[in-house]
Design a protein around this motif. Structure first.
Motif, mmCIF file in Angstrom:
data_model
loop_
_atom_site.group_PDB
_atom_site.id
_atom_site.type_symbol
_atom_site.label_atom_id
_atom_site.label_comp_id
_atom_site.label_asym_id
_atom_site.label_seq_id
_atom_site.Cartn_x
_atom_site.Cartn_y
_atom_site.Cartn_z
ATOM 1 N N TYR A 184 46.955 -12.315 1.844
ATOM 2 C CA TYR A 184 47.337 -11.513 2.960
ATOM 3 C C TYR A 184 48.010 -12.458 4.142
ATOM 4 N N LYS A 233 51.444 -10.712 4.016
ATOM 5 C CA LYS A 233 51.200 -9.672 5.007
ATOM 6 C C LYS A 233 51.531 -8.351 4.464
ATOM 7 N N ASP A 234 51.111 -8.319 3.141
ATOM 8 C CA ASP A 234 51.283 -6.968 2.564
ATOM 9 C C ASP A 234 49.817 -6.256 2.118
ATOM 10 N N LEU A 235 49.353 -5.522 2.814
ATOM 11 C CA LEU A 235 48.269 -4.756 2.895
ATOM 12 C C LEU A 235 47.986 -3.915 1.858
ATOM 13 N N LEU A 268 48.030 -5.887 -1.565
ATOM 14 C CA LEU A 268 46.756 -6.313 -1.680
ATOM 15 C C LEU A 268 45.635 -5.241 -2.016
ATOM 16 N N THR A 324 40.175 -2.814 2.244
ATOM 17 C CA THR A 324 41.160 -3.719 2.001
ATOM 18 C C THR A 324 41.385 -4.549 3.336
ATOM 19 N N GLN A 325 41.374 -3.739 4.717
ATOM 20 C CA GLN A 325 41.608 -4.514 5.915
ATOM 21 C C GLN A 325 40.762 -5.354 6.356
ATOM 22 N N ALA A 373 42.328 -8.919 5.697
ATOM 23 C CA ALA A 373 43.391 -8.959 6.614
ATOM 24 C C ALA A 373 42.959 -9.485 8.069
#
Length: 103
Positions: A62, A66-68, A71, A83-84, A87
């Motif tokens: 991440y 920067k691709d949530l 991921l 998933t956050q 991040a």
């Protein structure tokens, strides 16, 4: 999977990546192997596990990409909220952003 296919091993998306002579490895077998190698490298800490490596990968992925959503797909999470967790912004990231404000 390309490496497996070149050696005549099953390499379809649904095939197991890790197989022994008696069939697919269990999650427990993989965890024990990782633990053994972490100890050999002097990197083992109590409560560290395959999940800790997964978490480290997710955080670094991440930070770089920067691709949530990507991921989320890689980790197999049904919910983007799960998933956050990976991040989260680190103190290092915040310092880099602040320094960037004043060039």
């Amino acid at each position: 999977m390309t490496w497996k296919a070149a050696r005549g091993e099953p390499s379809c998306p649904d095939d197991h990546v890790f197989r022994g002579q008696q069939g697919p490895w269990t999650a427990q077998a993989i965890q024990q192997l990782v633990k053994k190698h972490l100890k050999a490298l002097g990197l083992y800490e109590n409560e560290k596990s395959v999940h800790a490596l997964r978490h480290s990968y997710a955080v670094e992925y991440y930070r770089q990409e920067k691709d949530l959503r990507g991921l989320q797909k890689q980790l197999g999470h049904a919910s983007i909220q799960t998933t956050q967790i990976y991040a989260d912004v680190t103190a290092e990231d915040i310092q880099k952003q602040i320094r960037g404000l004043w060039g």
